[in-house]
Scaffold this active site. Sequence first.
Site, mmCIF file in Angstrom:
data_model
loop_
_atom_site.group_PDB
_atom_site.id
_atom_site.type_symbol
_atom_site.label_atom_id
_atom_site.label_comp_id
_atom_site.label_asym_id
_atom_site.label_seq_id
_atom_site.Cartn_x
_atom_site.Cartn_y
_atom_site.Cartn_z
ATOM 1 N N LYS A 122 0.869 -1.187 0.000
ATOM 2 C CA LYS A 122 0.000 0.000 0.000
ATOM 3 C C LYS A 122 0.896 1.224 0.000
ATOM 4 O O LYS A 122 2.034 1.176 0.426
ATOM 5 C CB LYS A 122 -0.894 0.012 1.239
ATOM 6 C CG LYS A 122 -2.027 1.012 1.205
ATOM 7 C CD LYS A 122 -3.149 0.648 0.231
ATOM 8 C CE LYS A 122 -4.230 -0.142 0.853
ATOM 9 N NZ LYS A 122 -5.354 -0.540 0.113
HETATM 10 N N1 GLU Z 1 -7.175 -0.522 -3.163
HETATM 11 C C1 GLU Z 1 -7.944 -1.713 -3.309
HETATM 12 C C2 GLU Z 1 -7.968 -2.504 -2.020
HETATM 13 O O1 GLU Z 1 -7.772 -1.978 -0.950
HETATM 14 C C3 GLU Z 1 -7.528 -2.545 -4.502
HETATM 15 C C4 GLU Z 1 -6.098 -2.934 -4.594
HETATM 16 C C5 GLU Z 1 -5.748 -3.557 -5.945
HETATM 17 O O2 GLU Z 1 -6.612 -3.685 -6.807
HETATM 18 O O3 GLU Z 1 -4.577 -3.882 -6.106
HETATM 19 O O4 GLU Z 1 -8.257 -3.670 -2.026
#
Ligand code: GLU
Length: 432
Positions: A122
């Site tokens: 993240k």
């Molecule tokens: N930001 C989204 C999550 O928290 C998707 C992450 C992604 O698709 O890699 O799951």
Amino acid sequence: MTAVTSTSWTAPGDPGDEWHSPLYHAAVEQLGRAADLLDLDDESRARLREPRRSLTVNFPVRMDDGEVVVFTGYRVQHTLTMGPTKGGLRFAPHLSLGECAALAMLMTWKTALVGLPYGGAKGGVRCDPGLLSDHERERVTRRFASELVPMVGPDQDIPAPDVATGEQEMAWFYDAYSQAIGHAAPRVVTGKPVELGGIAARREATGVGVVEVAAAVLEHQGKAVEGSSFAIQGFGNVGRVVAERLQSLGGRVVALADVGGGVHDPAGLDVGAIAGWSEEHGGLRDCPFGRPIDSRQALTTECDVLVPAAIERQLTPEVASEVRCSLVVEAANGPTVPGADRLLAARGIQVVPDVLANAGGVIASHHEWVQARQRAPWDDRTVAEQIGARLRAATARVIETAAERNVDWRMAALGIAVDRVARAGRLRGVFP
Ligand code: GLU
């Protein structure tokens, strides 16, 4: 020789100090409880407790008025055991390294739970996206992408949309990364516009998946979306799709709120009209289609199902003692603090955890990534069916494990995920 644990080799300060944030401590607490459930060995616990890599960058951006502002950005990769890392990039005013570390760990459990070949990551930029013009947002995104070049890549770490980022940011990120390495690398991000190799299903996949999981859970309880009432906090990438989808399936959406305001109507809101208002006015503040409420009141509105779909740490013990629902479905990441979890359980309110409820987004991302690798698009129906099937299988497994082990759904989901990653870690061993 005595066994070496990460603790005995840590310099002054406690293990994990680098990642200090309430969300990280909550994530570690949850990991500890899942590890106890699995009777996990100390070595695996130590390997999973802290992220493997992180990068903090400070970078200057020239604003529209000519002034230069320095922004801070982060990227954290939690585990490299399962494959490349995967997870969103967010723009948020109070973003910290510790918050990214916690959210990266949650991504590891989410991808493991639904069986994707990724570890969690993240990142994002600490900024108030509402204060940036489109041109400024573009320059922030592009410069941040170039700062991340050493850390990300199609087979290393693949960002995606998250809070306050979407297709346009992914398009800029893809372009900036490709300029830096000298050729087009569409697999470096997912959640791209369809014209650039994105898939139609990705845009709505998180919200659609939340409803798919909620429907499966309600069915397990002998209920259905049709005829149930829902309160939703958050009206962005996820909350809005959840509201629209629930309404189209015959659910009654009784409360909706974003950070600026919201509306309540026990008889059911007109989600389409509210979405139109929000688009036109940039949010739900002063929206006339219901009794005005604020974002906290959305959480305590009487309903069957509460869907926190905004940001983390919204359901504090104080709020949890006031919620009036029988089921919470976590569309946001980390919306419930551990103390609130216990309180909800004591009040007989079940919680569908984030790692299950909002996994539809990353499943769609995986499809986008695989299609880019194969250079062969799949049809939308196949993608939607596969996302639904993966979510339903994971939901069934979580419900079954919870019953077998006599734990709540969060512990069951984390138990399945942590077990998968710990086993993989033991099989790969320790280098050298
Ligand atoms: N930001 C989204 C999550 O928290 C998707 C992450 C992604 O698709 O890699 O799951």
